[in-house]
Design a protein around this motif. Structure first.
Motif, PDB file in Angstrom:
ATOM      1  N   SER A 137       0.867  -1.187   0.000  1.00  0.00           N
ATOM      2  CA  SER A 137       0.000   0.000   0.000  1.00  0.00           C
ATOM      3  C   SER A 137       0.896   1.228   0.000  1.00  0.00           C
ATOM      4  CB  SER A 137      -0.922   0.018   1.228  1.00  0.00           C
ATOM      5  OG  SER A 137      -0.175   0.039   2.426  1.00  0.00           O
ATOM      6  N   LEU A 138       0.614   2.144  -0.911  1.00  0.00           N
ATOM      7  CA  LEU A 138       1.410   3.366  -1.063  1.00  0.00           C
ATOM      8  C   LEU A 138       0.544   4.573  -0.712  1.00  0.00           C
ATOM      9  CD1 LEU A 138       3.221   2.523  -4.422  1.00  0.00           C
ATOM     10  CD2 LEU A 138       4.176   2.423  -2.111  1.00  0.00           C
ATOM     11  N   PRO A 139       0.756   5.165   0.468  1.00  0.00           N
ATOM     12  CA  PRO A 139      -0.080   6.288   0.884  1.00  0.00           C
ATOM     13  C   PRO A 139       0.351   7.606   0.279  1.00  0.00           C
ATOM     14  CG  PRO A 139       1.478   5.743   2.615  1.00  0.00           C
ATOM     15  CD  PRO A 139       1.708   4.756   1.505  1.00  0.00           C
ATOM     16  N   GLY A 140      -0.633   8.393  -0.139  1.00  0.00           N
ATOM     17  CA  GLY A 140      -0.397   9.751  -0.601  1.00  0.00           C
ATOM     18  C   GLY A 140      -1.124  10.712   0.301  1.00  0.00           C
ATOM     19  N   ARG A 141      -1.235  11.940  -0.138  1.00  0.00           N
ATOM     20  CA  ARG A 141      -1.911  12.954   0.657  1.00  0.00           C
ATOM     21  C   ARG A 141      -3.407  12.692   0.739  1.00  0.00           C
ATOM     22  NH1 ARG A 141      -2.363  16.431   4.733  1.00  0.00           N
ATOM     23  NH2 ARG A 141      -3.648  18.230   4.224  1.00  0.00           N
ATOM     24  N   PHE A 142      -4.022  12.282  -0.375  1.00  0.00           N
ATOM     25  CA  PHE A 142      -5.477  12.137  -0.419  1.00  0.00           C
ATOM     26  C   PHE A 142      -5.948  10.693  -0.612  1.00  0.00           C
ATOM     27  CE2 PHE A 142      -4.413  16.354  -2.205  1.00  0.00           C
ATOM     28  CZ  PHE A 142      -4.986  17.139  -1.217  1.00  0.00           C
TER      29      PHE A 142
ATOM     30  N   LYS B 196       3.235  22.650  -1.342  1.00  0.00           N
ATOM     31  CA  LYS B 196       3.091  23.291  -2.659  1.00  0.00           C
ATOM     32  C   LYS B 196       2.791  22.255  -3.726  1.00  0.00           C
ATOM     33  CE  LYS B 196       5.524  26.424  -5.812  1.00  0.00           C
ATOM     34  NZ  LYS B 196       6.794  27.170  -6.052  1.00  0.00           N
ATOM     35  N   PHE B 197       3.334  21.062  -3.526  1.00  0.00           N
ATOM     36  CA  PHE B 197       3.134  19.986  -4.493  1.00  0.00           C
ATOM     37  C   PHE B 197       1.804  19.261  -4.280  1.00  0.00           C
ATOM     38  CE2 PHE B 197       3.705  15.427  -5.516  1.00  0.00           C
ATOM     39  CZ  PHE B 197       3.859  15.534  -6.893  1.00  0.00           C
ATOM     40  N   VAL B 198       1.424  19.026  -2.996  1.00  0.00           N
ATOM     41  CA  VAL B 198       0.249  18.186  -2.739  1.00  0.00           C
ATOM     42  C   VAL B 198      -1.023  18.970  -2.426  1.00  0.00           C
ATOM     43  CG1 VAL B 198       1.662  16.244  -1.967  1.00  0.00           C
ATOM     44  CG2 VAL B 198       0.817  17.882  -0.283  1.00  0.00           C
ATOM     45  N   GLN B 199      -0.909  20.117  -1.726  1.00  0.00           N
ATOM     46  CA  GLN B 199      -2.106  20.879  -1.368  1.00  0.00           C
ATOM     47  C   GLN B 199      -1.745  22.337  -1.068  1.00  0.00           C
ATOM     48  OE1 GLN B 199      -4.448  19.091   1.730  1.00  0.00           O
ATOM     49  NE2 GLN B 199      -6.284  20.264   1.240  1.00  0.00           N
ATOM     50  N   PRO B 200      -1.599  23.157  -2.096  1.00  0.00           N
ATOM     51  CA  PRO B 200      -1.183  24.556  -1.924  1.00  0.00           C
ATOM     52  C   PRO B 200      -2.112  25.375  -1.038  1.00  0.00           C
ATOM     53  CG  PRO B 200      -1.039  23.878  -4.221  1.00  0.00           C
ATOM     54  CD  PRO B 200      -1.762  22.796  -3.507  1.00  0.00           C
ATOM     55  N   SER B 201      -3.379  24.981  -0.942  1.00  0.00           N
ATOM     56  CA  SER B 201      -4.343  25.776  -0.169  1.00  0.00           C
ATOM     57  C   SER B 201      -3.997  25.830   1.321  1.00  0.00           C
ATOM     58  CB  SER B 201      -5.750  25.204  -0.352  1.00  0.00           C
ATOM     59  OG  SER B 201      -5.807  23.858   0.103  1.00  0.00           O
ATOM     60  N   LEU B 202      -3.159  24.908   1.800  1.00  0.00           N
ATOM     61  CA  LEU B 202      -2.818  24.869   3.225  1.00  0.00           C
ATOM     62  C   LEU B 202      -1.502  25.576   3.541  1.00  0.00           C
ATOM     63  CD1 LEU B 202      -3.770  21.192   4.217  1.00  0.00           C
ATOM     64  CD2 LEU B 202      -5.075  23.277   4.619  1.00  0.00           C
ATOM     65  N   MET B 203      -0.825  26.086   2.535  1.00  0.00           N
ATOM     66  CA  MET B 203       0.498  26.675   2.749  1.00  0.00           C
ATOM     67  C   MET B 203       0.462  27.880   3.674  1.00  0.00           C
ATOM     68  SD  MET B 203       2.192  26.381  -1.061  1.00  0.00           S
ATOM     69  CE  MET B 203       3.634  27.325  -0.573  1.00  0.00           C
ATOM     70  N   ASP B 204      -0.624  28.662   3.630  1.00  0.00           N
ATOM     71  CA  ASP B 204      -0.715  29.873   4.456  1.00  0.00           C
ATOM     72  C   ASP B 204      -0.804  29.559   5.946  1.00  0.00           C
ATOM     73  OD1 ASP B 204      -0.605  31.415   2.199  1.00  0.00           O
ATOM     74  OD2 ASP B 204      -2.786  31.671   2.036  1.00  0.00           O
TER      75      ASP B 204
END
Length: 531
Positions: A155-160, A278-286
């Motif tokens: 199993s290979l987990p990613g962000r989503f 920045k690569f997986v979910q830019p909306s959370l960078m702030d």
């Protein structure tokens, strides 16, 4: 609820604290000399097959062979072996063969000793032979003298999402409760999933666009293709895929939209986390902040004292009671004490109150310390069966917050509750401490009087066969003072009794629980000869 992630980085260690309304909820330590291993993929060979314990040992190049239980061996093992053939009979332009994960894994909370599971395990035995090559994934890290536990289910987990090669099933996180959202995610998964692959939609995927999920899946598919290419050009044993570090994996798995802030006191780690997001979910960078303050980050967020409690045996409770946590070789034992409430009039109600407080704190401490395996809790005795059930129900409710799998039994007549909690890695105490070189981790030391007795027994044996009359006794200074103090010292008594010349030499290099006896003129060590 206000949730924050606080990361402290130094030259020797990274520490990650998950804070909920000011209280420490989770704690992770990332040691450079002991890197995270769970999730790593290895290309190895079968070293031994032991049907008696329904397991095999796989050589993956570590100190101890990896432990592979038959229940973790996939039905498609023959397809797995086919990955290593020079000629697989396929077209050069066709997709590379993919290892299938376990298709008939045990259901959650199923009995591994049930007739069905035992029959399945027996059926799998002939399919695995010594010397065969296999790709496995680490699912539990080594503890003490035990090697890693592995599975042939990849199993290979990613962000989503989590990619399950050749599983053909789609799952959605149970923490996504909205029926319409679950249905939407399943529809998206069916549209983007490669053939003969399975997919698990993670909690972080809630309300995400299809393009974001597709990009995450594409990244995981590329990882799996790279693993297969690595296997084709390598000889076992070899590490073929290294999962993320503990710190970045916490960001991947736990940094969801309900986290209000991530504070990091290292510029290097701050940039690493920002680049990952920045690569997986830019909306959370702030939400990621670089902590600029002369005060230590853990002191600023008031978690230092809570972390210090993790290292101690005793944990206080709000009403004056406390719990004591002891580690043994076989299990963790927790004792609940009432403290000042013991003298109150209504003992049953006071005991119930303390036990309920203890239940909540015990679950919290198990999460914080990452304690797994068998756990036995000795609660304050309760006479009423309804009150005993309240304790059991309170524990079940609190364990719903725990990401690790747990199972518990109702309270016995003696006030005992037994729990098993999933163990993946060493607990916090094991990862942050090492056994005392003097007591070997027992916490107790031999009394000085017993050591003097042992020395006397050694000299008694030496008198029968020893040839030297001038001996040197090397001991720790704490024992040396005892042997040399007073008008008629123990040293003189030993000389008179055994007709020898005995010189006592204190040395900090000697364990306080041991001694050395040398021939005084040459320094020849005689200790083991007459031990």
């Amino acid at each position: 609820m206000k949730k924050e992630i606080v990361i402290n980085s130094s030259s020797s260690v990274n520490r990650v604290a998950i804070i909920e309304d000011g209280n420490l909820a989770d704690f992770f330590v990332d040691h450079p000399e002991k890197e995270r291993m769970v999730g790593d993929l290895y290309y190895g060979t079968v070293a031994r097959v032991l049907p008696g314990i329904r397991a095999a040992f796989i050589n993956i190049g570590l100190k101890h062979d990896a432990f592979l239980h038959f229940s973790d061996i996939g039905d498609s093992l023959e397809d797995n072996k086919g990955m290593f053939d020079d000629d697989d009979g396929g077209d050069e332009e066709s997709d590379p063969p993919v290892q299938k994960p376990v298709a008939a894994q045990q259901k959650k909370n199923s009995d591994p000793n049930s007739p069905e599971v035992r029959a399945e395990n027996r059926r799998r035995v002939p399919n695995l032979k010594k010397g065969e090559e296999i790709i496995i994934q680490i699912i539990k890290e080594p503890v003490k003298d035990k090697g890693v536990r592995v599975s042939s289910s990849i199993s290979l987990p990613g962000r989503f999402c989590v990619l399950l090669p050749f599983d053909n099933k789609i799952g959605v996180s149970k923490k996504i409760y909205d029926f319409k959202e679950r249905k939407r995610l399943r529809r998206i998964a069916r549209g983007i999933l490669p053939k003969e692959c399975g997919l698990i939609i993670r909690t972080a995927a809630k309300n995400q666009d299809e393009d974001i999920l597709a990009a995450d899946l594409k990244y995981l598919v590329k990882i799996w293709e790279d693993v297969q290419e690595e296997v084709k050009t390598s000889e076992p044993p070899k590490l073929v895929y290294k999962d993320l570090s503990t710190t970045i994996s916490v960001i991947r798995d736990l940094f969801t939209t309900d986290i209000s802030k991530v504070a990091i006191d290292s510029k290097k780690l701050y940039r690493e986390v920002k680049n990952y997001l920045k690569f997986v979910q830019p909306s959370l960078m702030d939400k990621v902040e670089y902590f600029k303050n002369d005060q230590h980050i853990f002191e600023f967020f008031k978690v230092n004292e809570q972390i210090e409690l993790l290292m101690g045996r005793k944990v206080p409770l709000p009403s004056g009671g406390h719990i004591v946590i002891d580690h043994t070789e076989a299990m963790i034992v927790i004792d609940v004490n009432s403290g000042r409430y013991a003298a109150k009039k209504d003992q049953e109600l006071n005991s119930l109150k303390t036990d309920l407080e203890a239940s909540r704190e015990i679950v919290r401490q198990l999460r914080l310390r990452d304690i797994g395996g068998l756990i036995v809790i000795d609660f304050i005795d309760l006479e009423d069966e309804k009150n005993r059930k309240k304790i059991y129900d309170e524990l079940k409710k609190e364990f719903k917050k725990d990401r690790a799998k747990t199972a518990l039994l109702p309270m016995t007549d003696f006030g005992i509750i037994q729990i098993t909690r999933q163990r993946i890695r060493e607990n916090i105490l094991q990862s942050m401490t090492e056994a005392c070189i003097y007591c070997n981790g027992t916490g107790v030391m031999t009394k000085k009087s017993n050591l003097v007795h042992d020395i006397e027994q050694w000299l008694k044996r030496y008198k029968l066969e020893g040839k030297y009359k001038h001996l040197e006794l090397v001991v720790h200074p704490s024992l040396g003072r005892i042997l040399n103090e007073g008008y008629i010292t123990p040293r003189f008594k030993l000389q008179w009794k055994f007709a020898i010349r005995l010189k006592v030499t204190p040395s900090e290099k000697v364990n306080p629980q041991s001694f050395k006896i040398l021939y005084a003129k040459t320094g020849e060590d005689l200790t083991e000869e007459f031990a």
